[in-house]
Design a protein around this motif. Structure first.
Motif, PDB file in Angstrom:
ATOM      1  N   ALA A 167       0.850  -1.191   0.000  1.00  0.00           N
ATOM      2  CA  ALA A 167       0.000   0.000   0.000  1.00  0.00           C
ATOM      3  C   ALA A 167       0.890   1.247   0.000  1.00  0.00           C
ATOM      4  O   ALA A 167       0.635   2.206  -0.740  1.00  0.00           O
ATOM      5  CB  ALA A 167      -0.917  -0.012   1.219  1.00  0.00           C
ATOM      6  N   SER A 241      -6.796  -8.622  -7.247  1.00  0.00           N
ATOM      7  CA  SER A 241      -6.292  -9.645  -6.334  1.00  0.00           C
ATOM      8  C   SER A 241      -7.356 -10.540  -5.729  1.00  0.00           C
ATOM      9  O   SER A 241      -7.221 -11.751  -5.723  1.00  0.00           O
ATOM     10  CB  SER A 241      -5.541  -8.963  -5.196  1.00  0.00           C
ATOM     11  OG  SER A 241      -4.402  -8.334  -5.701  1.00  0.00           O
ATOM     12  N   ASP A 271       0.456  -2.316 -10.392  1.00  0.00           N
ATOM     13  CA  ASP A 271       0.376  -2.811  -9.012  1.00  0.00           C
ATOM     14  C   ASP A 271      -0.010  -4.286  -9.060  1.00  0.00           C
ATOM     15  O   ASP A 271      -1.165  -4.634  -9.262  1.00  0.00           O
ATOM     16  CB  ASP A 271      -0.651  -2.004  -8.204  1.00  0.00           C
ATOM     17  CG  ASP A 271      -0.784  -2.562  -6.793  1.00  0.00           C
ATOM     18  OD1 ASP A 271       0.165  -3.224  -6.330  1.00  0.00           O
ATOM     19  OD2 ASP A 271      -1.837  -2.350  -6.171  1.00  0.00           O
ATOM     20  N   SER A 304       3.936  -6.991  -2.892  1.00  0.00           N
ATOM     21  CA  SER A 304       4.115  -7.203  -1.447  1.00  0.00           C
ATOM     22  C   SER A 304       5.274  -8.148  -1.157  1.00  0.00           C
ATOM     23  O   SER A 304       5.516  -9.098  -1.911  1.00  0.00           O
ATOM     24  CB  SER A 304       2.855  -7.829  -0.838  1.00  0.00           C
ATOM     25  OG  SER A 304       1.779  -6.941  -0.845  1.00  0.00           O
ATOM     26  N   LYS A 307       3.405 -11.738   0.675  1.00  0.00           N
ATOM     27  CA  LYS A 307       2.392 -12.593   0.033  1.00  0.00           C
ATOM     28  C   LYS A 307       3.131 -13.767  -0.617  1.00  0.00           C
ATOM     29  O   LYS A 307       3.926 -14.415   0.041  1.00  0.00           O
ATOM     30  CB  LYS A 307       1.560 -11.776  -0.952  1.00  0.00           C
ATOM     31  CG  LYS A 307       0.670 -10.727  -0.241  1.00  0.00           C
ATOM     32  CD  LYS A 307      -0.227  -9.995  -1.226  1.00  0.00           C
ATOM     33  CE  LYS A 307      -1.100  -8.945  -0.529  1.00  0.00           C
ATOM     34  NZ  LYS A 307      -1.847  -8.133  -1.514  1.00  0.00           N
TER      35      LYS A 307
END
Ligand SMILES: *Cc1c(COP(=O)(O)O)cnc(C)c1O
Length: 485
Positions: A167, A241, A271, A304, A307
């Motif tokens: 984020a 996602s 992203d 990330s 993940k």
């Protein structure tokens, strides 16, 4: 209240004084002088013990005054002080047994760090390090140096940096590269992830102007083309996602968006969310876009660290060198930067990827994702009798097949064949109503959460299912059923 205390109270009140049952409670000093409180001081320290003892006395006094409660014995006061101290000193953040089957469970801390990486973290935490010191040149260094070369090697990117989480990575990239200008994004990608991360809100915070194109299910190249003008900074792709739109859908390939952006002289941002470094199909898992593919088309890619990558919480930013330099020098970078423990963990995890042949056995996330169903079933069969013995009449215990989720927005639709131990209301209740089954599940879940290392399962058709794909420490798990929940 005892008669004696009561009459004394009555006498005080009659004399116009404040009632003082305190007189009949032991003094703090007297309690401190006892052996039991001495042991508490040795364990928890004088300050906290004193606070706890004073609080027990105050509570007892207040209970006597407000509700006429009987004044407790000395041993009771000490017991309450001990309980207060135990609660105060018990770690709040502690291990649990993840029997949800969800490999990357955000509420349970997502990826499990390999032991080597955890050791690397411990080493840098207790000693001085070269975090921002260049040992070759003998001067100030850049903290990104510890991971940048590895990220570039594994993704093909020119440059890379890391921040607090993905984020933060998206926020920083948008703030540094697009503030005050428009960012074009497909309506089908204006997603919300895990509650607080909503793409339109992040864009607003970054100071760029959202320009939606296309529709929820279909966005064409001409939609993007028509939206780009002199005030456009970038086109952004956001990985869908945690959901999937199926049926009559169109999305434009990364290659086409990339080519369009280059022609129009605007940036392409991607992203990826989970962002994985491997071809998952090679491991028999459903495919998920890799960072290396994304980097080929996009100027900057974000993903990330905890993940599918299997590291710790952080957000990785990989892409063009000049852009990463601009991102690095933005004032928000300082606010979002990560600590040395993150660098230590990520460096160790990324290095594991240099040896793909042994990655499966070394990286817990990949090991759990690729755990063969037969192995999971064997684990369920070994643990079920232990659970059955501990629960006795309280539950029906059976080994069942089930499906695990990957979690954290990676591959939201696909599941992995798994196995587990299902706990349901015992037969003596008959087939039972749905509400009885619901109550059983609730009560059983409460009991399992109260174990020394709480066991967390998931609810499935009036059963509490312990999906053991994600159960890591079999011997610790088995041992604690002796506590007979
Ligand atoms: C998970 C996710 C994020 C947020 O990442 P965090 O590391 O949880 O901050 C952002 N974008 C996408 C597409 C995601 O899947």
């Amino acid at each position: 209240m005892t008669t004696r205390n009561a009459s004394k109270l009555a006498a005080c009140t009659a004399a116009g004084q404040t009632p003082r049952p305190r007189l009949h409670l032991p003094s703090v000093d007297r309690l401190l002088a006892t052996r039991d409180v001495g042991a508490l001081v040795a364990r928890f320290g004088r300050t906290a013990t004193l606070d706890a003892v004073r609080a027990s006395l105050a509570d007892a006094r207040a209970a006597a005054l407000d509700r006429g409660a009987e004044l407790p014995e000395e041993a009771v006061l000490i017991g309450r002080s001990a309980a207060t101290l135990e609660r105060l000193f018990a770690p709040s953040l502690r291990p649990v047994h993840n029997c949800t089957g969800t490999v990357l469970h955000t509420n349970l801390g997502r990826a499990l760090l390999p032991a080597d990486a955890a050791e690397a973290v411990a080493r840098v935490l207790t000693q001085a390090t070269n975090l921002e010191f260049d040992l070759e040149k003998g001067g100030r260094g850049e903290r990104d140096d510890h991971v940048e070369a590895l990220i570039c090697r594994l993704t093909g990117a020119e440059a890379a940096t890391i921040v607090n989480n993905n984020a933060a990575a998206v926020l920083l990239v948008l703030a540094a590269l697009t503030a005050g200008r428009e960012v074009v994004i497909s309506r089908g990608e204006l997603v919300e992830i895990g509650g607080a991360f909503r793409v339109p809100d992040v864009m607003a915070q970054a100071g760029c102007i959202l320009r939606e194109v296309g529709t929820t299910n279909r966005t064409h190249l001409r939609d993007y083309r028509g939206a780009i003008h002199a005030g456009t900074a970038a086109v952004m792709k956001v990985h869908q996602s945690n959901f999937r739109i199926e049926g009559f859908t169109t999305e434009v390939s990364d290659a086409d968006i990339g080519a369009l952006c280059r022609d129009a002289g605007v940036l392409m941002l991607d992203d990826l969310g989970s962002g994985n470094l491997l071809d998952l199909a090679a491991y028999g898992l459903p495919p998920e876009p890799t960072v290396a593919e994304a980097v080929k088309h996009a100027d900057v890619v974000t993903f990330s660290g905890d993940k599918l990558l299997g590291g710790v919480q952080c957000g990785l930013i990989a892409g063009r060198k000049d852009l990463v330099a601009a991102i690095r020098s933005h004032p928000l970078k300082r606010a979002l930067r990560v600590d040395k423990m993150t660098f230590a963990a990520m460096e160790a995890v990324l290095r594991l990827y240099l040896d793909p042949d042994r990655l499966r056995e070394r990286l817990p996330t990949l090991r759990l994702l690729t755990r063969p169903q037969a192995e999971i079933r064997a684990l369920a069969e070994r643990t079920a009798p232990v659970i059955a013995a501990a629960l006795g009449e309280a539950a029906r215990v059976e080994v069942v097949d089930c499906n695990s989720q990957i979690g954290s927005g990676a591959l939201p639709v696909e599941t992995l064949p798994s196995a587990g131990v299902a706990l349901s209301a015992p037969d003596r209740h008959g087939t039972g109503s749905a509400s009885r089954g619901g109550r059983f599940v609730q009560d059983m879940a409460d009991r399992l959460r109260a174990l020394p290392v709480p066991v967390l399962g998931r609810v499935r058709n009036n059963q509490l299912l312990l999906d053991v794909r994600t159960l890591e420490d079999e011997s610790a798990f088995v041992a604690q059923w002796a506590f007979n929940p």
